[in-house]
Design a protein around this motif. Sequence first.
Motif, mmCIF file in Angstrom:
data_model
loop_
_atom_site.group_PDB
_atom_site.id
_atom_site.type_symbol
_atom_site.label_atom_id
_atom_site.label_comp_id
_atom_site.label_asym_id
_atom_site.label_seq_id
_atom_site.Cartn_x
_atom_site.Cartn_y
_atom_site.Cartn_z
ATOM 1 N N LEU A 193 0.818 -1.208 0.000
ATOM 2 C CA LEU A 193 0.000 0.000 0.000
ATOM 3 C C LEU A 193 0.854 1.261 0.000
ATOM 4 O O LEU A 193 0.510 2.257 -0.658
ATOM 5 N N ALA A 194 1.979 1.237 0.726
ATOM 6 C CA ALA A 194 2.840 2.417 0.791
ATOM 7 C C ALA A 194 3.378 2.785 -0.588
ATOM 8 O O ALA A 194 3.472 3.969 -0.942
ATOM 9 N N ASP A 195 3.743 1.774 -1.393
ATOM 10 C CA ASP A 195 4.210 2.043 -2.751
ATOM 11 C C ASP A 195 3.121 2.706 -3.590
ATOM 12 O O ASP A 195 3.363 3.689 -4.293
ATOM 13 N N TRP A 196 1.903 2.157 -3.510
ATOM 14 C CA TRP A 196 0.790 2.728 -4.269
ATOM 15 C C TRP A 196 0.517 4.170 -3.841
ATOM 16 O O TRP A 196 0.293 5.056 -4.677
ATOM 17 N N LEU A 197 0.544 4.406 -2.523
ATOM 18 C CA LEU A 197 0.280 5.756 -2.020
ATOM 19 C C LEU A 197 1.388 6.727 -2.439
ATOM 20 O O LEU A 197 1.114 7.887 -2.762
ATOM 21 N N GLY A 198 2.642 6.265 -2.416
ATOM 22 C CA GLY A 198 3.753 7.108 -2.848
ATOM 23 C C GLY A 198 3.628 7.489 -4.314
ATOM 24 O O GLY A 198 3.866 8.648 -4.696
ATOM 25 N N LEU A 199 3.252 6.513 -5.152
ATOM 26 C CA LEU A 199 3.041 6.796 -6.572
ATOM 27 C C LEU A 199 1.888 7.769 -6.768
ATOM 28 O O LEU A 199 1.965 8.704 -7.572
ATOM 29 N N MET A 200 0.789 7.549 -6.040
ATOM 30 C CA MET A 200 -0.366 8.432 -6.149
ATOM 31 C C MET A 200 -0.015 9.854 -5.720
ATOM 32 O O MET A 200 -0.413 10.841 -6.353
ATOM 33 N N ALA A 201 0.753 9.967 -4.637
ATOM 34 C CA ALA A 201 1.141 11.289 -4.146
ATOM 35 C C ALA A 201 2.001 12.019 -5.172
ATOM 36 O O ALA A 201 1.821 13.220 -5.408
#
Length: 309
Positions: free
Chosen positions: A161-169
């Motif tokens: 999830l952290a990777d997805w959130l970092g990409l989204m950010a």
Amino acid sequence: MKGKAQQIAGLGGAREQRLAIGALLGGALVWGVIWYPYRLLRDAGVDGIVSSTLSYGIAFVFGLLIFRRSPLAWAPSWALLWLALAAAGCNLGYVLATLNGEVVRVLLLFYLAPLWTVLLSRLLLDERLNYAGAGVIALSLLGAASMLWQPQAGLPAPQDLADWLGLMAGFSFALFNVLSRRTGHLPIESKVMAAFAGVVIAGALLLLAGVGSPELPSAPSLWLLLAALGCVLVVANLVVQFGLARVAANRAVVIMLTEIGFAALAAWLIADESLAPRDWLGGALIVAASLFSARMEERTAVRRLDRES
């Protein structure tokens, strides 16, 4: 007499440049370590969405006090709405990603923003994709592939999830910047306030939808920390805007990339985090893409000025 006046003006300009560079370094330091107080709040039982919503709400109130004499453009518009949504994705995504993952890895994925900027500029600003833009895309994709490669799956994909959130950010950050360029007629203060409001509204909607724990902080010390965060957010935005207005874009990007160094040092000292060699390789490619993108924007600005003259 004239030479003396020119010398004084030159000294004043050099001093302003030093202040602007210091402002950008200060902003990079803030954004590189701001994850830590949010982790303190999380460890004290305050959900990341709650802490983000409250701290940006406090920043919004402080902003109203600071900008009360500024000519803010408050008329409802689609431009401000999209800016608010992009800011919400950027800031909420960054905070939640750093709460759930490795700080430097999240930040490096966040700095894939040049890739998204090139693509969004083509879609929203109708800017042509030239060889330099293709180079930015290639470097960014190579960096992302190196960091996201999963040997067991045989493909580059976010691991958690952290990777997805970092990409989204990072995508939201690029979207905010492109939209900000498209809405050059709006005052900077209006854009900052729209960003604060976007985080507050998005956070409140997520909590109402049952995402996260809606419990408020109980200890006065936690409220003091949130108030301090709100102050820091306002000051950091003002300081960075001061620097960006006085430093060339390509130089500003290089300075702001020190955020990764500040975050890496803080994560190592405070959270005992470290990255794998392929993460560092991917990070180096992503940083190179950022520098290449800054150089490309400088050349574009020079050509635009030549055409206008």
